[in-house]
Design an enzyme around this catalytic site. Sequence first.
Site, PDB file in Angstrom:
ATOM      1  CB  CYS A 184      -2.037   4.654 -41.735  1.00 39.84           C
ATOM      2  SG  CYS A 184      -2.624   4.862 -43.428  1.00 39.84           S
ATOM      3  CB  CYS A 203      -8.315   1.673 -47.444  1.00 41.04           C
ATOM      4  SG  CYS A 203      -7.712   3.315 -47.027  1.00 41.04           S
ATOM      5  CB  CYS A 245       7.752  -0.415 -44.846  1.00 42.84           C
ATOM      6  SG  CYS A 245       6.796  -1.144 -43.490  1.00 42.84           S
ATOM      7  CB  THR A 248      -2.102   0.942  -6.025  1.00 42.34           C
ATOM      8  OG1 THR A 248      -1.734   1.193  -4.671  1.00 42.34           O
ATOM      9  CG2 THR A 248      -3.439   0.241  -6.071  1.00 42.34           C
ATOM     10  CB  CYS A 303      -9.508   7.814 -41.896  1.00 41.24           C
ATOM     11  SG  CYS A 303      -8.307   6.602 -41.307  1.00 41.24           S
ATOM     12  CB  CYS A 359       0.494   2.081 -40.635  1.00 37.99           C
ATOM     13  SG  CYS A 359       1.297   0.533 -41.120  1.00 37.99           S
ATOM     14  CB  CYS A 381      -0.895  -0.026   1.230  1.00 36.35           C
ATOM     15  SG  CYS A 381      -2.049   1.337   1.229  1.00 36.35           S
ATOM     16  CB  CYS A 387      -5.511   0.931 -39.397  1.00 33.68           C
ATOM     17  SG  CYS A 387      -6.821   0.617 -40.607  1.00 33.68           S
TER      18      CYS A 387
END
Lengths: 447, 427
Positions: B348, B342, B378, B201, B345, B384, B135, B388
């Site tokens: 990515c 796809c 890449c 915690t 948007c 990506c 604690c 997505c």
Amino acid sequence: MESSNPFPELKPALAIDQALSEASRCLYCYDAPCTRACPTHIDVPAFIKKIATGNLRGSARTILQSNVLGASCARVCPTEVLCEGACVMHDVQKKPIQIGQLQRYATDWAMSHGMKPFEPGPRRAGRVAIIGAGPAGLACAAELLRLGYEPQIFDAAATPGGLNTTGVAEYKMTSEFALREVGWLVEAGVKIKSGVRIGVDVQLADLERQFDAVFIGVGLGKVGKLGIPGEELDGVVEAIEFIEALKVRRAQARIGRHVVVIGGGNTSIDVVTQARALGADEVTLVYRRSADEMPAYKHEVELARASGCRFVYQAAPLRIVGRERVEAILLSPMLMGAPDASGRRRPEPAPGEPLTIDCDMVVAATGQEKHLALLEMLPNVKLDHGRVLVDERTMQTSNPRYFAGGDCVSGGQEVVNAVAEGKRAAVGIAAHIEALGGGVRLEVARG
Amino acid sequence: MADLKVNLAGIQSPNPFWLASAPPTNTGDQIMRAFDAGWGGAVWKTLGEPIVNVSSRYSTVDMNGQKMMGLNNIELITDRPLHVNLREVAEVKKRYPKHAVVVSLMVESKREKWHEIVKATEGAGADGLELNFGCPHGMSERGMGSAVGQVPDYACQITSWVKEVAKTPVIVKLTPNVTDVVYPARAARKGGADAVSLINTINSITGVDLDTFTPRPDVGGRSAHGGYCGPAVKPIALNMVSSVAKDGEVKLPISGIGGIASWRDAAEFMLLGCTTVQVCTAVMHYGFRIVEDMIDGLSNYLDDKGFRSVNEIIGRSLPSVSRWEELDLNYKIVARVDQSKCIGCGICYAACTDGAHQSIAARPEHGRTHVEIVESTCVGCNLCSLVCPVDSCISMVRVDTGRPPLTWKQFQEDPSAHKHLGPHNAH
């Protein structure tokens, strides 16, 4: 009955938790389709993100920078076919983000928290007369003030706002709200002289003397005559006046028991749904072409259908009959002929018996007339079938000192288109004034 | 149907789902309702000398409209008299003999105090003890909780005092508020612990009220740091669990804790070496009923995978948890976009261009953003595909580099292996 509102809002405002969770759904697209679909190119993902972070001032500013009438557009825009229609969420089988509702949330916050719709820029020499206090004129004035110039709007009507005040279906936006938004712009510096008719109260020559440029944003007039016998009977009205009457003088608005609406545009739908809301037992919409060719938006047609309206396609009004008051309308069946200039098939009278519909009210919503008397007064301003011809980049007319935008140019489009054009015209006017070396006339006038 | 019964260092449980020592296990009534709902065990809220609590006590981190991503509390151990708690322990044990009733303990760092409470608790019928060395708020200021767990020698000492008298299994609950959790875990073993549980915690301030300038939770214009738990801490807990599980010296059964809210989370903790899992935040959010799907889901998962007992998955993923230097430098994947899925948007593109390795080309097309992966640059980082929003639109696919597996460790041992490195990692 008078105390209850027959036109409850179609889409009530979002509560804070609804706005936050809806804003959080936005994907924050790059080069977003919604922004491209908006005629004023509001940066939609940016303003929605700002709602999500609790930056409502920034959100409203993002909206108002692109569209100073963002508050009324949030209510009246056909978002289904503009921003929300372009939302990528459709492609993942999800509901599009409620962009209009979020825009309302941010702009309502701005209006109720003492925010200004815009800040006038550092003063530059140059005065501009704006004819018409509708969306195009208001947007043009606000943008000119932002750029530092001094616009003055003249409006023939007793109250400003144009169709925003008198012509929008009440369940989308009340006149009261439209006027509140105009008042907000006036507080920020927009000057409007109401009840001023050009050519009667003020002469164009006077305007030309006092102002460096003139912007024409007079919109359209009433719906034209049907041109058929019986049109003078009591109970035959035209749509613009009908809508204005029920918005402005709601209590006195008289409604028939069976109303026939002529025309297939969005105005017809506004009449149909409001006639039903006011207590008409039956409403019939008559359109001369087929359902596929009806220009009203699909989502609007659905509204009419849901209100219980009956549709009669391929029928044109022939004659209205009745002793003093309308008792019935006779319709001629129509055939679809060869395509006309608009690409749609031309309706032609078909052989056969006319169709008779018993009714006690006929509302004509067949297209608004142009303000030809005024437009033809404009020196060297070319018209095409009553529409003002402009260079679409600058909204400049064939007379370099005259600019125009809104329905008097387009022949009738959305509020958001008028705002975009008014704003574009302001930029065009600024360039015109600067090209002449600044607001010369103003300086001369001031001596 | 797979057998869900587990045995943690001698503590039998009908399933691995336990309630963690926390507000949901404050009373016998709560624990009995939890057992009725399906929970296999419960760790009683920490018993000790009576304390006084403050109000308010909790605060959260919410994200994108999702509540309780993280929960912070400044509540102390039980505020109910010891004799009341012990009477209820006895009652619960009598009515639920087959369920695991473990009692969490925390007293002053005095040998006789620990002896006293251990005897009293076992006298009430507890199946095991959990020593609260974790604690991080309030009690730690008084030399208890994490003040013990942070010093391996103290943890070892107190564990050995407890073991002098304890007849039931002793679990030591570890604090994550240390630089390396393996050291206190080893100390627990040295002190004679039968098992460890983790994580307790994490020290936290969840946020500051921007109007009052007071951090949350607000106690009359002041606040104190609390203990953080909930879904947000799960990755930290999984890492600590795996490092304890893999350690060559600790070698103790583990009860896993930290953001477990579903059978999937539970399975992950078990795959990394836990015998039981303990849940708190998810119950504080949704109630005891969530255990129904935890049992059902885990059971269906085990059946689908052909396991007959849940014990078969304990530690199953540990062999693949390795050091970075043991990873194959010549393993290569690249992103592939399924254009039919796809939605344009462009997320990515923004992520890769600004946030990663500039390997996506974008152009406007039909009002949307059309993207294409530039495979030659890449690096197979996954970003990506992670951003997505469309399921399986971007997939990472293996490409054959034609080079033999080569780890950094091998490379360090034999620099001539350089010739086997590909161009993408030759710099």
